[in-house]
Design a protein around this motif. Structure first.
Motif, PDB file in Angstrom:
ATOM      1  N   GLU A 359      41.575  20.522  64.389  1.00  0.00           N
ATOM      2  CA  GLU A 359      41.421  21.513  65.466  1.00  0.00           C
ATOM      3  C   GLU A 359      41.654  22.944  64.976  1.00  0.00           C
ATOM      4  N   GLN A 360      42.757  23.186  64.240  1.00  0.00           N
ATOM      5  CA  GLN A 360      43.066  24.551  63.801  1.00  0.00           C
ATOM      6  C   GLN A 360      42.114  25.014  62.689  1.00  0.00           C
ATOM      7  N   LEU A 361      41.720  24.091  61.805  1.00  0.00           N
ATOM      8  CA  LEU A 361      40.753  24.454  60.767  1.00  0.00           C
ATOM      9  C   LEU A 361      39.428  24.866  61.398  1.00  0.00           C
ATOM     10  N   LYS A 362      38.995  24.135  62.404  1.00  0.00           N
ATOM     11  CA  LYS A 362      37.742  24.480  63.088  1.00  0.00           C
ATOM     12  C   LYS A 362      37.847  25.841  63.773  1.00  0.00           C
ATOM     13  N   THR A 363      39.020  26.132  64.333  1.00  0.00           N
ATOM     14  CA  THR A 363      39.217  27.453  64.955  1.00  0.00           C
ATOM     15  C   THR A 363      39.119  28.556  63.908  1.00  0.00           C
ATOM     16  N   LEU A 364      39.745  28.341  62.756  1.00  0.00           N
ATOM     17  CA  LEU A 364      39.694  29.321  61.666  1.00  0.00           C
ATOM     18  C   LEU A 364      38.258  29.535  61.203  1.00  0.00           C
ATOM     19  N   LEU A 365      37.513  28.457  61.017  1.00  0.00           N
ATOM     20  CA  LEU A 365      36.125  28.580  60.550  1.00  0.00           C
ATOM     21  C   LEU A 365      35.229  29.195  61.623  1.00  0.00           C
ATOM     22  N   ARG A 366      35.544  28.938  62.895  1.00  0.00           N
ATOM     23  CA  ARG A 366      34.762  29.564  63.966  1.00  0.00           C
ATOM     24  C   ARG A 366      34.921  31.078  63.930  1.00  0.00           C
ATOM     25  N   LEU A 367      36.152  31.552  63.707  1.00  0.00           N
ATOM     26  CA  LEU A 367      36.371  32.994  63.580  1.00  0.00           C
ATOM     27  C   LEU A 367      35.593  33.548  62.389  1.00  0.00           C
ATOM     28  N   LEU A 368      35.570  32.797  61.319  1.00  0.00           N
ATOM     29  CA  LEU A 368      34.856  33.223  60.119  1.00  0.00           C
ATOM     30  C   LEU A 368      33.359  33.368  60.395  1.00  0.00           C
ATOM     31  N   LYS A 369      32.840  32.503  61.262  1.00  0.00           N
ATOM     32  CA  LYS A 369      31.399  32.499  61.543  1.00  0.00           C
ATOM     33  C   LYS A 369      31.008  33.480  62.653  1.00  0.00           C
ATOM     34  N   GLU A 370      31.908  33.680  63.615  1.00  0.00           N
ATOM     35  CA  GLU A 370      31.510  34.413  64.825  1.00  0.00           C
ATOM     36  C   GLU A 370      32.046  35.836  64.914  1.00  0.00           C
ATOM     37  N   SER A 371      33.130  36.146  64.229  1.00  0.00           N
ATOM     38  CA  SER A 371      33.728  37.477  64.385  1.00  0.00           C
ATOM     39  C   SER A 371      32.889  38.545  63.689  1.00  0.00           C
ATOM     40  N   ASN A 372      32.903  39.736  64.279  1.00  0.00           N
ATOM     41  CA  ASN A 372      32.266  40.906  63.656  1.00  0.00           C
ATOM     42  C   ASN A 372      33.300  41.902  63.138  1.00  0.00           C
ATOM     43  N   ASP A 373      34.574  41.569  63.292  1.00  0.00           N
ATOM     44  CA  ASP A 373      35.661  42.465  62.895  1.00  0.00           C
ATOM     45  C   ASP A 373      35.962  42.263  61.405  1.00  0.00           C
ATOM     46  N   PRO A 374      35.790  43.289  60.573  1.00  0.00           N
ATOM     47  CA  PRO A 374      36.033  43.129  59.137  1.00  0.00           C
ATOM     48  C   PRO A 374      37.437  42.627  58.810  1.00  0.00           C
ATOM     49  N   GLN A 375      38.443  43.076  59.554  1.00  0.00           N
ATOM     50  CA  GLN A 375      39.803  42.614  59.274  1.00  0.00           C
ATOM     51  C   GLN A 375      39.933  41.126  59.548  1.00  0.00           C
ATOM     52  N   VAL A 376      39.374  40.661  60.660  1.00  0.00           N
ATOM     53  CA  VAL A 376      39.420  39.236  60.979  1.00  0.00           C
ATOM     54  C   VAL A 376      38.709  38.430  59.902  1.00  0.00           C
ATOM     55  N   LEU A 377      37.556  38.914  59.458  1.00  0.00           N
ATOM     56  CA  LEU A 377      36.798  38.203  58.426  1.00  0.00           C
ATOM     57  C   LEU A 377      37.554  38.165  57.107  1.00  0.00           C
ATOM     58  N   ALA A 378      38.208  39.268  56.751  1.00  0.00           N
ATOM     59  CA  ALA A 378      38.964  39.309  55.496  1.00  0.00           C
ATOM     60  C   ALA A 378      40.146  38.341  55.545  1.00  0.00           C
ATOM     61  N   VAL A 379      40.900  38.375  56.655  1.00  0.00           N
ATOM     62  CA  VAL A 379      42.068  37.499  56.782  1.00  0.00           C
ATOM     63  C   VAL A 379      41.629  36.037  56.835  1.00  0.00           C
ATOM     64  N   ALA A 380      40.577  35.751  57.588  1.00  0.00           N
ATOM     65  CA  ALA A 380      40.103  34.370  57.706  1.00  0.00           C
ATOM     66  C   ALA A 380      39.612  33.849  56.357  1.00  0.00           C
ATOM     67  N   SER A 381      38.908  34.679  55.607  1.00  0.00           N
ATOM     68  CA  SER A 381      38.446  34.269  54.276  1.00  0.00           C
ATOM     69  C   SER A 381      39.638  33.940  53.379  1.00  0.00           C
ATOM     70  N   HIS A 382      40.644  34.791  53.416  1.00  0.00           N
ATOM     71  CA  HIS A 382      41.855  34.564  52.639  1.00  0.00           C
ATOM     72  C   HIS A 382      42.520  33.245  53.035  1.00  0.00           C
ATOM     73  N   ASP A 383      42.614  33.010  54.352  1.00  0.00           N
ATOM     74  CA  ASP A 383      43.287  31.800  54.828  1.00  0.00           C
ATOM     75  C   ASP A 383      42.547  30.535  54.405  1.00  0.00           C
ATOM     76  N   VAL A 384      41.224  30.583  54.414  1.00  0.00           N
ATOM     77  CA  VAL A 384      40.449  29.426  53.961  1.00  0.00           C
ATOM     78  C   VAL A 384      40.766  29.127  52.491  1.00  0.00           C
ATOM     79  N   GLY A 385      40.878  30.190  51.691  1.00  0.00           N
ATOM     80  CA  GLY A 385      41.225  29.997  50.283  1.00  0.00           C
ATOM     81  C   GLY A 385      42.596  29.368  50.112  1.00  0.00           C
ATOM     82  N   GLN A 386      43.570  29.819  50.910  1.00  0.00           N
ATOM     83  CA  GLN A 386      44.925  29.260  50.840  1.00  0.00           C
ATOM     84  C   GLN A 386      44.939  27.806  51.301  1.00  0.00           C
ATOM     85  N   TYR A 387      44.178  27.527  52.323  1.00  0.00           N
ATOM     86  CA  TYR A 387      44.086  26.153  52.833  1.00  0.00           C
ATOM     87  C   TYR A 387      43.515  25.223  51.755  1.00  0.00           C
ATOM     88  N   VAL A 388      42.429  25.649  51.127  1.00  0.00           N
ATOM     89  CA  VAL A 388      41.798  24.838  50.084  1.00  0.00           C
ATOM     90  C   VAL A 388      42.763  24.633  48.912  1.00  0.00           C
TER      91      VAL A 388
END
Length: 435
Positions: A359-388
């Motif tokens: 559930e939380q991973l899908k929420t993170l990836l949804r933000l990565l796909k749908e957000s237009n905010d550069p800060q959100v995209l940068a943080v979400a990209s970072h979090d995906v890397g940490q998760y992996v």
């Protein structure tokens, strides 16, 4: 409900001009569009002083209520409709006791009084449209009026168009109408069921309106927040909490802060689980702590501020680091809070993103796909890397859920921080073994 409560300078100014404009009543009578009796009645009030008209309505109110609405249904010329709408609004202004007289016209014709007013909403003349909206609001806001849903729904759809439209006059009148309608509990669920109204109100707030308009729109949300289902869903559907905090932070009028704080109190009282985490993520706690040190003319403000401060403080103490992270994810407002760059956090919690069918991973990836905010995209990209990095099955899950492709797309983003974070995460996706 007085017409003055759903008026604005534009309606007042045009109404004043219309009162002095001639209408060809004799021509209508010669064309058999109105009877000689109708003509005699209308001439008694046409262009007459207010005191004279009031005297006539005092004795013949029911007769004139029926006359006005019969003619409004029958006569289609814009100038005539304008005149009749002004006569109707003038008759109702400061005379709520006349509303039953208007409603009683349905005994003579089932279309009256609502069908002619709803038809007037569809005219191209802005004054006719807004004056009809004003009168409909006077009628529907009154507790003495049975709520006719078959008429309320099309009216609310029109208000949704007006509140989202380009005309400042139309938006102003539409917000006035909503403010009045929402005082009636039965109207709240009907308004909530029209997404265009809520979206339109939010758009107004996003464009830095006047203090008065900020207050009126916030008042609409306050009235809506008394409904349990609205309190539970409002922020989840419309992300209203950060926006209202911004409105209160920029407010120069105490009444704006007062109504925003009162709205937050309702949201916390009725649906704490749905709203407290989002309020903490949006940094409401430091703001209310600041507000608690101010002096207020209205003591209720301080009471609401202290309530919010206590509830937010208690909730903050109970939240684990992971709770705070998932609350931030749910809010959609990711920022560089310490948790994102904490290696110990990711070592301990990366695999928890897989709980409840990821559930939380899908929420993170949804933000990565749908957000237009550069800060959100940068943080979400970072979090995906940490998760992996810290989850054995991370690479496979991220790839299967479309996250890898999206991160690779972000390597060409306009924002340099987004590009950098995406690059670092792609390296993690490529270097980590597939498990």
């Amino acid at each position: 409900m007085s017409a003055s409560l759903v008026s604005n300078p534009y309606l007042d100014e045009v109404s004043s001009k219309i009162r002095s404009k001639p209408v060809p009543w004799e021509g209508y009578q010669r064309a058999d569009l109105i009877s000689s009796e109708d003509l005699a009645l209308i001439k008694k009030v046409d262009k007459q002083p207010r005191a004279r008209i009031e005297s006539i309505l005092l004795s013949d109110g029911q007769t004139y209520a029926l006359l006005y609405f019969r003619l409004l249904k029958k006569l289609q010329r814009v100038d005539t409709m304008q005149c009749l709408l002004v006569l109707i609004a003038d008759a109702l202004t400061d005379h709520e006791e006349r509303i039953p007289l208007v409603l009683k016209t349905s005994e003579t014709d089932p279309d009256l009084p609502f069908v002619p007013l709803l038809r007037a909403l569809d005219t191209q003349d802005e004054f006719v449209q807004l004056k009809a909206a004003q009168i409909l609001t006077i009628l529907l806001s009154s507790d003495s009026t049975p709520l006719p849903l078959q008429h309320l729904k099309p009216f609310l759809n029109t208000l949704a168009s007006l509140v989202q439209g380009p005309s400042q006059n139309a938006r102003d009148v539409a917000v006035h109408c909503l403010e009045s309608l929402l005082t009636r509990r039965q109207c709240r669920q009907a308004v909530w069921a029209v997404p265009g109204i809520i979206a339109g109100l939010l758009e107004i707030l996003k464009h830095k309106p006047s203090p008065q308009m900020s207050y009126q729109v916030a008042l609409c949300f306050w009235l809506l927040s008394f409904e349990q289902n609205v309190a539970e869903e409002l922020n989840k559907k419309y992300d209203v909490i950060p926006l209202l905090i911004g409105v209160a932070q920029e407010a120069v009028k105490e009444k704006v802060i007062r109504v925003v704080v009162a709205t937050f109190r309702n949201l916390v009282t009725k649906a704490p689980a749905a709203n407290l985490p989002a309020m903490l993520v949006a940094q409401l706690l430091p703001f209310v702590k600041n507000l608690s040190g101010r002096k207020w003319q209205d003591e209720d403000v301080l009471d609401d501020v202290q309530y919010l401060r206590d509830e937010l403080s208690a909730n903050f103490q109970l939240l684990t680091t992971y709770d705070k992270y998932t609350s931030e994810l749910a809010s959609g407002h990711l920022s560089w809070t310490p948790v994102h760059e904490s290696e110990s956090f990711w070592k301990e919690n990366a695999t928890r993103l897989n709980d409840n069918d990821c559930e939380q991973l899908k929420t993170l990836l949804r933000l990565l796909k749908e957000s237009n905010d550069p800060q959100v995209l940068a943080v979400a990209s970072h979090d995906v890397g940490q998760y992996v990095k810290y989850c054995d099955s991370g690479k496979k899950l991220v790839t299967n859920l479309g996250g890898k492709q999206r991160v690779m797309e972000l390597m060409t983003h306009d924002n340099p921080d987004v590009r950098y974070r995406a690059l670092m995460t792609v390296q993690q996706l490529v270097s980590q073994p597939w498990r």
